[in-house]
Design a protein around this motif. Structure first.
Motif, PDB file in Angstrom:
ATOM      1  N   ASP A 135      39.817   2.709  62.161  1.00  0.00           N
ATOM      2  CA  ASP A 135      38.648   3.501  62.569  1.00  0.00           C
ATOM      3  C   ASP A 135      37.506   2.615  63.053  1.00  0.00           C
ATOM      4  O   ASP A 135      36.383   3.079  63.230  1.00  0.00           O
ATOM      5  N   VAL A 136      37.770   1.342  63.279  1.00  0.00           N
ATOM      6  CA  VAL A 136      36.755   0.423  63.779  1.00  0.00           C
ATOM      7  C   VAL A 136      37.242  -0.190  65.087  1.00  0.00           C
ATOM      8  O   VAL A 136      38.321  -0.777  65.146  1.00  0.00           O
ATOM      9  N   ASP A 137      36.466  -0.036  66.131  1.00  0.00           N
ATOM     10  CA  ASP A 137      36.775  -0.613  67.427  1.00  0.00           C
ATOM     11  C   ASP A 137      36.198  -2.027  67.441  1.00  0.00           C
ATOM     12  O   ASP A 137      34.996  -2.222  67.613  1.00  0.00           O
ATOM     13  N   LEU A 138      37.047  -3.030  67.238  1.00  0.00           N
ATOM     14  CA  LEU A 138      36.556  -4.392  67.103  1.00  0.00           C
ATOM     15  C   LEU A 138      35.991  -4.935  68.409  1.00  0.00           C
ATOM     16  O   LEU A 138      35.070  -5.760  68.388  1.00  0.00           O
ATOM     17  N   ALA A 139      36.515  -4.507  69.541  1.00  0.00           N
ATOM     18  CA  ALA A 139      35.952  -4.958  70.807  1.00  0.00           C
ATOM     19  C   ALA A 139      34.516  -4.456  70.954  1.00  0.00           C
ATOM     20  O   ALA A 139      33.610  -5.220  71.308  1.00  0.00           O
ATOM     21  N   ALA A 140      34.302  -3.185  70.675  1.00  0.00           N
ATOM     22  CA  ALA A 140      32.946  -2.631  70.746  1.00  0.00           C
ATOM     23  C   ALA A 140      32.041  -3.265  69.693  1.00  0.00           C
ATOM     24  O   ALA A 140      30.855  -3.517  69.945  1.00  0.00           O
ATOM     25  N   GLU A 141      32.592  -3.538  68.514  1.00  0.00           N
ATOM     26  CA  GLU A 141      31.803  -4.167  67.457  1.00  0.00           C
ATOM     27  C   GLU A 141      31.400  -5.585  67.854  1.00  0.00           C
ATOM     28  O   GLU A 141      30.262  -6.009  67.606  1.00  0.00           O
ATOM     29  N   ALA A 142      32.303  -6.314  68.503  1.00  0.00           N
ATOM     30  CA  ALA A 142      31.967  -7.668  68.957  1.00  0.00           C
ATOM     31  C   ALA A 142      30.853  -7.632  69.993  1.00  0.00           C
ATOM     32  O   ALA A 142      29.951  -8.485  69.987  1.00  0.00           O
ATOM     33  N   ILE A 143      30.896  -6.655  70.881  1.00  0.00           N
ATOM     34  CA  ILE A 143      29.831  -6.520  71.877  1.00  0.00           C
ATOM     35  C   ILE A 143      28.505  -6.221  71.194  1.00  0.00           C
ATOM     36  O   ILE A 143      27.456  -6.792  71.533  1.00  0.00           O
ATOM     37  N   ARG A 144      28.520  -5.329  70.205  1.00  0.00           N
ATOM     38  CA  ARG A 144      27.285  -4.989  69.489  1.00  0.00           C
ATOM     39  C   ARG A 144      26.701  -6.225  68.805  1.00  0.00           C
ATOM     40  O   ARG A 144      25.492  -6.488  68.886  1.00  0.00           O
ATOM     41  N   LEU A 145      27.561  -7.002  68.135  1.00  0.00           N
ATOM     42  CA  LEU A 145      27.090  -8.187  67.435  1.00  0.00           C
ATOM     43  C   LEU A 145      26.591  -9.254  68.411  1.00  0.00           C
ATOM     44  O   LEU A 145      25.605  -9.949  68.138  1.00  0.00           O
ATOM     45  N   THR A 146      27.251  -9.372  69.549  1.00  0.00           N
ATOM     46  CA  THR A 146      26.821 -10.368  70.530  1.00  0.00           C
ATOM     47  C   THR A 146      25.496  -9.964  71.174  1.00  0.00           C
ATOM     48  O   THR A 146      24.654 -10.814  71.471  1.00  0.00           O
ATOM     49  N   ARG A 147      25.302  -8.672  71.392  1.00  0.00           N
ATOM     50  CA  ARG A 147      23.992  -8.205  71.858  1.00  0.00           C
ATOM     51  C   ARG A 147      22.916  -8.570  70.838  1.00  0.00           C
ATOM     52  O   ARG A 147      21.806  -8.999  71.199  1.00  0.00           O
ATOM     53  N   GLN A 148      23.236  -8.380  69.583  1.00  0.00           N
ATOM     54  CA  GLN A 148      22.294  -8.697  68.509  1.00  0.00           C
ATOM     55  C   GLN A 148      21.971 -10.187  68.510  1.00  0.00           C
ATOM     56  O   GLN A 148      20.801 -10.591  68.369  1.00  0.00           O
ATOM     57  N   LEU A 149      22.991 -11.014  68.692  1.00  0.00           N
ATOM     58  CA  LEU A 149      22.772 -12.455  68.730  1.00  0.00           C
ATOM     59  C   LEU A 149      21.942 -12.842  69.952  1.00  0.00           C
ATOM     60  O   LEU A 149      21.049 -13.696  69.871  1.00  0.00           O
ATOM     61  N   ALA A 150      22.214 -12.209  71.094  1.00  0.00           N
ATOM     62  CA  ALA A 150      21.466 -12.515  72.309  1.00  0.00           C
ATOM     63  C   ALA A 150      19.985 -12.161  72.161  1.00  0.00           C
ATOM     64  O   ALA A 150      19.118 -12.810  72.756  1.00  0.00           O
ATOM     65  N   ALA A 151      19.699 -11.133  71.354  1.00  0.00           N
ATOM     66  CA  ALA A 151      18.305 -10.760  71.109  1.00  0.00           C
ATOM     67  C   ALA A 151      17.614 -11.745  70.180  1.00  0.00           C
ATOM     68  O   ALA A 151      16.384 -11.860  70.182  1.00  0.00           O
ATOM     69  N   ALA A 152      18.415 -12.481  69.382  1.00  0.00           N
ATOM     70  CA  ALA A 152      17.833 -13.390  68.395  1.00  0.00           C
ATOM     71  C   ALA A 152      17.732 -14.824  68.900  1.00  0.00           C
ATOM     72  O   ALA A 152      16.947 -15.605  68.357  1.00  0.00           O
ATOM     73  N   ILE A 153      18.498 -15.180  69.917  1.00  0.00           N
ATOM     74  CA  ILE A 153      18.503 -16.570  70.387  1.00  0.00           C
ATOM     75  C   ILE A 153      18.599 -16.593  71.906  1.00  0.00           C
ATOM     76  O   ILE A 153      19.401 -15.871  72.500  1.00  0.00           O
ATOM     77  N   ASP A 154      17.779 -17.408  72.517  1.00  0.00           N
ATOM     78  CA  ASP A 154      17.755 -17.544  73.974  1.00  0.00           C
ATOM     79  C   ASP A 154      18.653 -18.714  74.358  1.00  0.00           C
ATOM     80  O   ASP A 154      18.229 -19.869  74.354  1.00  0.00           O
ATOM     81  N   HIS A 155      19.920 -18.403  74.673  1.00  0.00           N
ATOM     82  CA  HIS A 155      20.901 -19.453  74.948  1.00  0.00           C
ATOM     83  C   HIS A 155      21.819 -18.964  76.068  1.00  0.00           C
ATOM     84  O   HIS A 155      22.383 -17.870  75.986  1.00  0.00           O
ATOM     85  N   PRO A 156      22.006 -19.754  77.142  1.00  0.00           N
ATOM     86  CA  PRO A 156      22.809 -19.269  78.269  1.00  0.00           C
ATOM     87  C   PRO A 156      24.261 -18.983  77.916  1.00  0.00           C
ATOM     88  O   PRO A 156      24.882 -18.101  78.517  1.00  0.00           O
TER      89      PRO A 156
END
Length: 382
Positions: free
Chosen positions: A178-199
């Motif tokens: 019941d967990v879409d890991l691809a979508a979850e990875a995108i959510r977490l990576t968006r969260q990381l991108a909001a926390a750190i400015d790294h190309p």
């Protein structure tokens, strides 16, 4: 119940408990208990300050556990340090949690599991279902991981590259349960991108979005795998493609090229082609050259051989392939494809059948078996 809200609050609540003096393992257990209580209590009585509510409940759970554990009696002194009621502090410890969960002392599997639970807010059951393992097995894996990082200082600098590899592993697992890991990875990576400015963080996010945009076209209605060249491009998510390309262009403009940006550039060239025939394979080969320079990965060179075969012809692709180790994953499948392109159908059919036996999953095995059967049907009778 807003499950997305709970997941988004999880890392900051966990970070607050750790900063108050709780060790990571005990704090993570307390936060999980608070999340369960929130799921039960919030639908009937939603709090005005969800984050503050979670912090208060998790802190009390931690104190209760600390008092009950004779080996941790010294923590009872923390009871006198309980802060006055009020809004939770705005400090966001998400980035530190990413680094902690991707600690180099952890195995990749443990780092992924700990990230999904501590940063992603998933339950042990959900993670176990996603990875198709018993819940008890996943619980042991997470417990071992928490013990491993128990003594790590929370403010130690972390390795962004390690965090990105963990997130990439999560994304590549796809989805089940019941967990879409691809979508979850995108959510977490968006969260990381909001926390750190790294190309490279931006590069990984762009790569995920561009791959995810093609998801609906990858599997046929009967469950069979659809190769990229045969996909219905009308089913690709153009909004995700546009977002991914925009993020990638901004990252590349900073002139700090990394492997995820290079991979995203290749994915963008595939996404930008209106048909498979219009794919700019020459430029894709150039990006694979950049990627090989950055990583020196044999898998990258294997994929480059395919691109060379498309850009310069199958004989050139086979020459590039001949320089590689034949034991590489997918080597035989690539060889089969290039031999078919070169017109050697008998060799291609044999190699497709061999590759099917080596395939890592049923979908790929079925696809390669069908390719072998198709070519055998075209050949002379035996």
């Amino acid at each position: 119940m807003n499950e997305a809200l709970l997941r988004s609050l999880t890392p900051s609540v966990l970070g607050i408990l750790v900063r108050r003096g709780a060790d990571f393992a005990a704090a993570e257990d307390a936060v999980q208990d608070a999340l369960v209580q929130a799921i039960n209590a919030w639908p009937a009585d939603p709090p005005r300050d969800p984050k503050g509510w979670l912090v208060t409940v998790a802190w009390h759970r931690f104190l209760d556990a600390a008092r009950a554990d004779a080996a941790r009696r010294r923590r009872e002194d923390l009871a006198g340090e309980e802060p006055a009621p009020g809004p939770a502090p705005a400090v966001d410890d998400t980035l530190q949690l990413y680094f902690l969960c991707a600690h180099p002392s952890l195995t990749p599997a443990s780092a992924v599991a700990l990230t999904l639970r501590a940063v992603g807010g998933l339950t042990t059951r959900q993670i176990a279902q996603a990875y198709l393992v018993p819940e008890a097995t996943m619980a042991q894996r997470i417990s071992r991981a928490k013990r491993t990082v128990a003594g790590v200082r929370f403010d130690q600098p972390g390795d962004v590259a390690t965090v990105l590899r963990v997130l990439y592993l999560v994304f590549n697992e796809g989805y089940s349960g019941d967990v879409d890991l691809a979508a979850e990875a995108i959510r977490l990576t968006r969260q990381l991108a909001a926390a750190i400015d790294h190309p490279e963080v931006a590069g990984l996010l762009a790569l995920m979005l561009l791959h995810h945009a093609r998801r609906a076209a990858r599997i046929a209605p009967d469950g069979t795998l659809v190769p990229l060249a045969e996909q219905d491009r009308g089913r690709w998510d153009t909004a995700l493609i546009a977002e991914g390309i925009g993020i990638l262009q901004a990252a590349l403009a900073r002139d700090r090229l990394g492997e995820f940006q290079a991979q995203a550039a290749i994915a963008a060239l595939h996404a930008d082609a209106r048909t498979a025939e219009e794919t700019d394979w020459v430029q894709i080969v150039e990006w694979y050259d950049e990627l090989a320079r950055l990583t020196d990965s044999p898998i990258v060179r294997l994929n480059r051989a395919v691109a060379v075969g498309e850009a310069d012809g199958p004989r050139a692709g086979l020459a590039a392939l001949a320089a590689l180790d034949s034991s590489l994953p997918r080597y035989t499948a690539v060889a089969a494809y290039l031999h078919e392109r070169a017109g050697d159908l008998a060799t291609a059919a044999r190699l497709y059948a061999e590759a099917a036996h080596q395939a890592p999953n049923l979908a790929e095995r079925g696809h390669l078996t069908r390719q072998a059967a198709r070519l055998n049907a075209l050949g002379p009778p035996r």
